[in-house]
Motif scaffolding. Structure first.
Motif, PDB file in Angstrom:
ATOM      1  N   ALA A  23      53.854  17.674  33.447  1.00 49.93           N
ATOM      2  CA  ALA A  23      52.996  16.968  34.601  1.00 49.93           C
ATOM      3  C   ALA A  23      52.653  17.435  35.931  1.00 49.93           C
ATOM      4  O   ALA A  23      51.073  17.170  36.285  1.00 49.93           O
ATOM      5  CB  ALA A  23      54.533  15.324  34.738  1.00 49.93           C
ATOM      6  N   SER A  24      53.191  18.817  36.170  1.00 46.07           N
ATOM      7  CA  SER A  24      52.538  19.821  36.915  1.00 46.07           C
ATOM      8  C   SER A  24      52.020  20.864  36.153  1.00 46.07           C
ATOM      9  O   SER A  24      50.877  21.108  37.560  1.00 46.07           O
ATOM     10  CB  SER A  24      53.682  21.425  37.560  1.00 46.07           C
ATOM     11  N   CYS A  25      51.223  20.933  35.538  1.00 45.89           N
ATOM     12  CA  CYS A  25      50.469  21.958  34.913  1.00 45.89           C
ATOM     13  C   CYS A  25      48.940  20.597  35.211  1.00 45.89           C
ATOM     14  O   CYS A  25      48.721  20.230  34.625  1.00 45.89           O
ATOM     15  CB  CYS A  25      50.137  22.516  33.657  1.00 45.89           C
ATOM     16  N   LEU A  26      48.094  20.711  35.893  1.00 46.05           N
ATOM     17  CA  LEU A  26      46.725  19.888  36.173  1.00 46.05           C
ATOM     18  C   LEU A  26      46.199  20.416  35.155  1.00 46.05           C
ATOM     19  O   LEU A  26      44.539  19.915  35.339  1.00 46.05           O
ATOM     20  CB  LEU A  26      46.101  19.492  37.708  1.00 46.05           C
ATOM     21  N   LEU A  27      45.586  21.318  34.222  1.00 42.96           N
ATOM     22  CA  LEU A  27      44.242  22.229  33.863  1.00 42.96           C
ATOM     23  C   LEU A  27      44.361  21.780  32.405  1.00 42.96           C
ATOM     24  O   LEU A  27      46.090  22.139  32.043  1.00 42.96           O
ATOM     25  CB  LEU A  27      44.414  23.628  33.376  1.00 42.96           C
ATOM     26  N   ASP A  28      43.307  21.351  31.982  1.00 39.33           N
ATOM     27  CA  ASP A  28      44.049  20.633  30.155  1.00 39.33           C
ATOM     28  C   ASP A  28      43.312  21.709  29.279  1.00 39.33           C
ATOM     29  O   ASP A  28      44.095  22.069  28.208  1.00 39.33           O
ATOM     30  CB  ASP A  28      42.678  19.679  30.070  1.00 39.33           C
ATOM     31  N   ARG A  29      41.867  23.032  29.605  1.00 41.75           N
ATOM     32  CA  ARG A  29      41.466  23.493  28.269  1.00 41.75           C
ATOM     33  C   ARG A  29      40.904  24.360  29.017  1.00 41.75           C
ATOM     34  O   ARG A  29      40.143  24.385  30.689  1.00 41.75           O
ATOM     35  CB  ARG A  29      40.408  22.232  27.601  1.00 41.75           C
ATOM     36  N   VAL A  30      40.720  25.785  28.851  1.00 42.65           N
ATOM     37  CA  VAL A  30      40.002  27.209  29.714  1.00 42.65           C
ATOM     38  C   VAL A  30      38.788  26.891  28.784  1.00 42.65           C
ATOM     39  O   VAL A  30      38.914  27.397  27.008  1.00 42.65           O
ATOM     40  CB  VAL A  30      40.613  28.221  29.732  1.00 42.65           C
ATOM     41  N   ILE A  31      37.638  26.084  29.073  1.00 47.01           N
ATOM     42  CA  ILE A  31      35.882  26.726  28.818  1.00 47.01           C
ATOM     43  C   ILE A  31      35.659  28.266  28.156  1.00 47.01           C
ATOM     44  O   ILE A  31      35.650  28.923  26.923  1.00 47.01           O
ATOM     45  CB  ILE A  31      34.850  26.002  29.403  1.00 47.01           C
TER      46      ILE A  31
END
Length: 147
Positions: free
Chosen positions: A16-24
């Motif tokens: 949950a501490s990682c707040l990024l879902d995807r690198v475009i």
């Protein structure tokens, strides 16, 4: 494009501490990420059931940290510490509003050397409204002190 699992493998933030879902997209100077973590009721930055706009600074600087790690081209990234924020601008309201949709996060490396990096970051709504912008300065731990 990097997935959530790829991102977590390259950052000290996990779960949950990682707040990024995807690198475009990313290149030597910039990174463009997306997230919907601001809508998660279990977001660790929530206080009293709400996610204030200032939490977008953490999202922006996570994109900068990820970009810094990607710049190492497979070498172990150095440990960095956010030391200064400047020219931070916050839109009125809260970050956890559904009308923002998927957030788009961009970070641009403006300067980098052996001592650290300076990034400009922005967090925008799905429709392109600027929600959070600013500059973050990261000091890198000397390589001989890394464990």
């Amino acid at each position: 494009m990097l997935s959530r699992a790829d991102i977590e493998a390259r950052m000290p933030h996990a779960g949950a501490s990682c707040l990024l879902d995807r690198v475009i997209a990313h290149d030597a100077q910039t990174i463009h990420c997306t997230t919907r973590a601001h809508l998660d009721p279990a977001n660790p930055l929530r206080r009293n059931g709400r996610l204030d706009m200032v939490c977008g600074v953490e999202i922006g600087m996570q994109a900068a940290a990820l970009h810094g790690g990607l710049r190492t081209h497979g070498a172990t990234p150095r440990i960095g510490y956010l030391t200064t924020l400047r020219q931070v601008s916050l839109a009125p309201g809260r970050l956890d509003q559904p009308q923002w949709g998927t957030l788009h996060i961009r970070a641009t490396c403006e300067q980098a050397d052996e001592q650290g990096m300076r990034y400009h970051f922005s967090v925008e709504s799905e429709a392109g409204a600027a929600l959070v912008t600013g500059h973050g300065f990261v000091v890198l731990q000397p390589q001989e002190q890394q464990t």
